[in-house]
Design an enzyme around this catalytic site. Structure first.
Site, PDB file in Angstrom:
ATOM      1  N   ASP A  67       6.663  47.954   7.511  1.00  0.00           N
ATOM      2  CA  ASP A  67       5.237  47.705   7.718  1.00  0.00           C
ATOM      3  C   ASP A  67       4.823  46.311   7.271  1.00  0.00           C
ATOM      4  OD1 ASP A  67       5.620  48.189   5.007  1.00  0.00           O
ATOM      5  OD2 ASP A  67       4.573  50.113   5.026  1.00  0.00           O
ATOM      6  N   ASP A 136      -0.336  59.025  -1.940  1.00  0.00           N
ATOM      7  CA  ASP A 136      -0.924  59.978  -0.987  1.00  0.00           C
ATOM      8  C   ASP A 136       0.139  60.562  -0.042  1.00  0.00           C
ATOM      9  OD1 ASP A 136      -0.344  57.830   0.653  1.00  0.00           O
ATOM     10  OD2 ASP A 136      -2.352  57.678   1.530  1.00  0.00           O
ATOM     11  N   HIS A 138       2.329  58.829   1.745  1.00  0.00           N
ATOM     12  CA  HIS A 138       2.707  58.035   2.921  1.00  0.00           C
ATOM     13  C   HIS A 138       4.157  57.557   2.836  1.00  0.00           C
ATOM     14  CE1 HIS A 138       1.066  54.069   0.961  1.00  0.00           C
ATOM     15  NE2 HIS A 138       2.331  54.238   0.648  1.00  0.00           N
ATOM     16  N   GLU A 143      -0.565  56.959   6.791  1.00  0.00           N
ATOM     17  CA  GLU A 143      -1.523  57.594   5.902  1.00  0.00           C
ATOM     18  C   GLU A 143      -1.767  59.040   6.347  1.00  0.00           C
ATOM     19  OE1 GLU A 143      -1.674  56.106   3.385  1.00  0.00           O
ATOM     20  OE2 GLU A 143      -2.574  54.120   3.412  1.00  0.00           O
TER      21      GLU A 143
HETATM   22  P1  PGA Z   1       5.640  51.811  -5.042  1.00  0.00           P
HETATM   23  O1  PGA Z   1       5.122  52.004  -3.557  1.00  0.00           O
HETATM   24  O2  PGA Z   1       7.114  51.685  -4.982  1.00  0.00           O
HETATM   25  O3  PGA Z   1       4.971  50.556  -5.482  1.00  0.00           O
HETATM   26  O4  PGA Z   1       5.213  53.027  -5.814  1.00  0.00           O
HETATM   27  C1  PGA Z   1       5.747  52.909  -2.711  1.00  0.00           C
HETATM   28  C2  PGA Z   1       4.950  53.127  -1.434  1.00  0.00           C
HETATM   29  O5  PGA Z   1       3.700  53.034  -1.472  1.00  0.00           O
HETATM   30  O6  PGA Z   1       5.565  53.394  -0.395  1.00  0.00           O
END
Ligand code: PGA
Length: 263
Positions: A67, A136, A138, A143
């Site tokens: 992304d 959340d 994702h 999302e």
């Molecule tokens: P993080 O993010 O490794 O900073 O927890 C993971 C994500 O949001 O996919």
């Protein structure tokens, strides 16, 4: 699905680093799917070290990132282009022409997403996709309510994601509210998936994604549909899993994991 629980974040990350290393040594021109976020930083450090100290060769490896934020230039320090350069690409011998990221500055976002989908197909598909998981649920920036068959497209970031990532931008008002992301369906089309999560803050969402019902409210739960998916967590991130003991037993006894136990 397999779930691997290791005592510490370091050991969990090391398992994934060794999986990636094994893939590259077996298939030097493999196609990797890459993820960003704080969890992945240590993984990239380990892979860089393998390049520098153990001759892990990236010269033929091809990569696709999950992304990118809409509206950030590649040289913006908050972009995932910059993240990848900073944490990984500049330290290894990868050919930058073989590293692919979505262009969040594209005038026609839909065309950019289609170009990306086509390019993945042109490269023969992603062989090994790395995933993190958001608070959340994702994967990529899929999302809640992302269709389980969704393809690469633009997506509005959910409040939980804005809160989670605002730390990089200072405050929510300063960060993009949209992103381009591979779809859940695009991710499910990859040959093998490895989801890495560490820390107690991820325990509840990991339990939902791994052992809960498959629902578009938690995109990561879609990985239950994938025939070759491995979730690697440390004990804290795995602490809310109902069948944790069983998963630990599998890592300790299955021949497939013998070489990883030795590490
Ligand atoms: P993080 O993010 O490794 O900073 O927890 C993971 C994500 O949001 O996919």
């Amino acid at each position: 699905m397999q779930v691997i629980i290791r005592p510490t974040p370091e050991e969990a990350t090391r398992v994934v680093a060794r999986v990636v290393e094994k893939e590259i040594r077996a298939h030097p021109d493999t196609v990797l799917g890459l993820a960003t976020g704080s969890t992945m930083e240590r993984l990239y450090e380990m892979l860089v070290r393998k390049h520098q100290k153990e001759h892990l060769d990236f010269s033929l490896v091809r990569t696709f990132n999950l992304d990118e934020y809409v509206g950030l230039k590649p040289d913006d320090k908050h972009s995932y282009h910059a993240y990848m350069h900073e944490h990984f690409f500049r330290h290894i011998n990868i050919d930058r022409r073989n590293t692919h990221l979505l262009d969040g500055m594209a005038k026609d976002l839909a065309a950019e997403c289609q170009r990306y989908e086509d390019l993945i197909v042109h490269c023969g598909g992603i062989k090994l996709q790395l995933l993190g998981i958001g608070n959340d649920g994702h994967i990529g920036f899929n999302e809640p309510l992302s269709a389980l068959q969704s393809r690469t497209r633009d997506k509005s970031l959910a409040p939980a994601t804005l809160e989670q990532n605002a730390r990089y931008f200072g405050q929510i008002a300063h960060m993009p509210h949209r992103a381009l992301t591979m779809g859940v369906g695009t991710i499910l089309g990859c040959k093998r998936l490895y989801l890495l999560a560490t820390g107690r803050a991820k325990a509840a969402i990991i339990a939902k994604a791994v052992e809960g019902p498959i629902t578009s409210m938690i995109s990561a739960s879609a990985i239950q549909l994938h025939p070759h998916c491995t979730v690697v967590v440390d004990r804290e991130a795995g602490s809310a899993l109902a069948a944790g003991e069983y998963y630990e037993w599998i890592f300790d006894h299955e021949p497939e994991w013998a070489e990883f136990r030795a590490a």
